[in-house]
Design a protein around this motif. Sequence first.
Motif, PDB file in Angstrom:
ATOM      1  N   UNK A 557     -19.787   9.310  -0.595  1.00 57.27           N
ATOM      2  CA  UNK A 557     -19.208   9.964   0.577  1.00 57.27           C
ATOM      3  C   UNK A 557     -19.566   9.201   1.840  1.00 57.27           C
ATOM      4  N   UNK A 558     -18.595   9.057   2.728  1.00 56.16           N
ATOM      5  CA  UNK A 558     -18.801   8.392   4.016  1.00 56.16           C
ATOM      6  C   UNK A 558     -18.827   9.461   5.114  1.00 56.16           C
ATOM      7  N   UNK A 559     -19.797   9.331   6.046  1.00 53.78           N
ATOM      8  CA  UNK A 559     -19.863  10.249   7.173  1.00 53.78           C
ATOM      9  C   UNK A 559     -21.074  11.155   7.163  1.00 53.78           C
ATOM     10  N   UNK A 560     -21.849  11.128   6.059  1.00 56.90           N
ATOM     11  CA  UNK A 560     -23.054  11.958   6.008  1.00 56.90           C
ATOM     12  C   UNK A 560     -24.145  11.364   6.895  1.00 56.90           C
ATOM     13  N   UNK A 561     -25.018  12.188   7.481  1.00 54.93           N
ATOM     14  CA  UNK A 561     -26.137  11.654   8.272  1.00 54.93           C
ATOM     15  C   UNK A 561     -27.011  10.736   7.411  1.00 54.93           C
ATOM     16  N   UNK A 562     -27.706   9.831   8.041  1.00 53.32           N
ATOM     17  CA  UNK A 562     -28.547   8.881   7.322  1.00 53.32           C
ATOM     18  C   UNK A 562     -29.553   9.559   6.425  1.00 53.32           C
ATOM     19  N   UNK A 563     -29.607   9.116   5.173  1.00 54.84           N
ATOM     20  CA  UNK A 563     -30.567   9.660   4.220  1.00 54.84           C
ATOM     21  C   UNK A 563     -30.112  10.911   3.510  1.00 54.84           C
ATOM     22  N   UNK A 564     -29.023  11.533   3.958  1.00 58.77           N
ATOM     23  CA  UNK A 564     -28.558  12.768   3.314  1.00 58.77           C
ATOM     24  C   UNK A 564     -27.891  12.454   1.981  1.00 58.77           C
ATOM     25  N   UNK A 565     -28.166  13.252   0.958  1.00 57.07           N
ATOM     26  CA  UNK A 565     -27.579  13.048  -0.358  1.00 57.07           C
ATOM     27  C   UNK A 565     -26.277  13.830  -0.492  1.00 57.07           C
ATOM     28  N   UNK A 566     -25.465  13.404  -1.456  1.00 57.34           N
ATOM     29  CA  UNK A 566     -24.229  14.118  -1.747  1.00 57.34           C
ATOM     30  C   UNK A 566     -24.587  15.443  -2.414  1.00 57.34           C
ATOM     31  N   UNK A 567     -24.219  16.538  -1.767  1.00 59.87           N
ATOM     32  CA  UNK A 567     -24.544  17.875  -2.268  1.00 59.87           C
ATOM     33  C   UNK A 567     -23.268  18.711  -2.227  1.00 59.87           C
TER      34      UNK A 567
END
Length: 706
Positions: A557-567
């Motif tokens: 996924x593109x656009x998540x904050x840095x370090x955030x995992x796909x949830x």
Amino acid sequence: MIDVDDLLSLVRNYNPKCNEALLRGAYAYADRMHEGQTRASGEPYFTHPVAVAAILTEQRLDDATIATALLHDTIEDTKGTYSEVEKLFGHDVAELVDGVTKLTNLELSSRETKQAENFRKLFMAMSKDLRVILVKLADRLHNMRTIRHMRQDKQAQKAHETMDIYAPLAGRMGMQWMRDELEDLAFSVLNPDARKSIMRRFVVLQKESGDVIPKITDDIEAVMEKHGVTGQVFGRAKKPFSIWRKMQQKEMAFSRLSDIYGFRVITDTEDDCYRVLGAIHQRWRSVPGRFKDYISQPKTNGYRSIHTTVSGRDGKRVEVQIRTRQMHEVAESGVAAHWSYKDGVRAVNPFAVDPAKWLASLSERFEMAEDHDEFLEHVKMEMYADQVFCFTPKGDVVKLPKGATPLDFAYAIHTRIGHSCVGAKVDGIRVPLWTRLKNGQSVEIITAEGQSPQATWIDIVATGRAKAAIRRLLREEDRGRYIRLGQELARVAFEHVGKKATEKALKTAARTMSLPDGDELLARIGATEISAREVVATLYPELVRARDEEEGVKRAVIGLPGGAEVNRAQCCQPVPGERIVGVPYKGRGPILHAIDCPALADLDAMADDWIDVHWTEGRHAAVHNVTINITMSNDKGVLGRICTLIGEQNANISDLHFIDRKPDFFRLLVDIEVRDAEHLFAVMMAVEADSDVATLERFRDLDRRP
């Protein structure tokens, strides 16, 4: 921080003959051992054990328990040792401190099997000396009161543990005040917006109608005075979490809730309790189905009280609890009342329960459990259950949880009666087996030779005992078929990570998962009680993790904050190729919802905080779990053929769950792992084309929302 003289003053209030030397020594020793240590708030660490001791003084507990509270972290967190504590403070205190240390060291995981094992260990520790869990509950209460100083992820973990384990355990022990506070503190962490919303609505309600508690209190006191009954009346608004739970259960808005106030009447004698009840019912109309007499039918933890709900002032529903002073003491302390002191001697309360007998009654239902999951189911059923009292035709009382059916009644009498049940009469009238029983009903079970449990019975019964007995028999009857299906599911799951489901591998996995042999493991997989992926992860955790990372799961996924995992949200289970939005959740990071997810309607107020995200282009790994709902013919080989069809589309089956089994059809939920929306469509088309598949749809469930 409370100094030693203030703490001793709290103890002397109920125990003037306390062992001052023991308590001063424990205070000084713990202060010295924790010197230099600090809490997350920056305060000296010793403030925590002192606060725990102070909480236990509110329960008027004995000197050994107060000393244990002061020392409870010395063996675990300092250079203090068991032998040193035993030498200084005696064997009794040392054993209690050691018991609390062992409880603290239990890692209460969210994985069901681990949690079940921890429950088992917890009950073993309790059976040795119940005061261990009293100290642990006070320890958890103070930690929850000061939880705001912890990291966000730690707060969420502790709050979940509190809501799942410690709060219901406190309630089961009769310490309802502690359960209410623990639940509300956890609620403020897990759903702060909902709690603030309820608090705001309370303020609005008070502005509109004024503070009704003093008015209703005066009304009840006036009724008691008119009928010549003396006693005290206390009123309160219910806790925000209690109101939230009621809103969820009844699917009502706050404005439609009426019984948000509770009142308690404390009388001198049991006769006065019933006189107050009569006076209240004579003055106000009682609400049908909201009367419980726990004086004539006490709870197993010693709780006695009369509960009734009436339409009081301005038509508002008011819950009233009526009890004597001695009953109130037990209602406040629960099983802990066994150790409470008054005026320097052990308080002799006729309603206090012997802890050994209480634990024996609590453990009785758990002895039949064959594995961890069944044990956990028993525990949760017992902990959360509100009881219903029904009668056999001979007049014997059978205690069941709220929501129990005649089938539960049958299994409560004897497993053989449950297995052979074909019908039931309630108060002399034939009723369906799924009828929910009510207090005071007489139940007669009709049996027949040759009858055996149906798979659909699992969804009808409410007790862990009945569910476990039905599952055991069904597992024995369908064992061969489940083993064959389990072999196929295991083969596919092992090949997924480049391994083979050999006999040795299955035996090793069975031993690791505390099962007797490989066949039992395969039977559990085939019966959807254990997922094949879970078995693979047990043996090859690094391979499973490495495969996920190699295939770019975390970079999907593109656009998540840095370090955030796909949830991904489990209510809509979005997959690549579908439009998505990231919704921030406090303490959990952003969660991905499909843009058409019905749950987003409830989150509209947070729309300004939503994150614009999208899937990466190109080929994705087949690791995105999606649930499909299939109705198929109940014929030989159909289920195996459907599993093969899914495998031929290069989709892995990670879990199966039967919703309904009838003589002519199955209805089941199948969890499959797909690459993207196109891959999911191909799988569904292939399955739906089979002549034995009646219906197929993608399963979306708002109950799974975050």
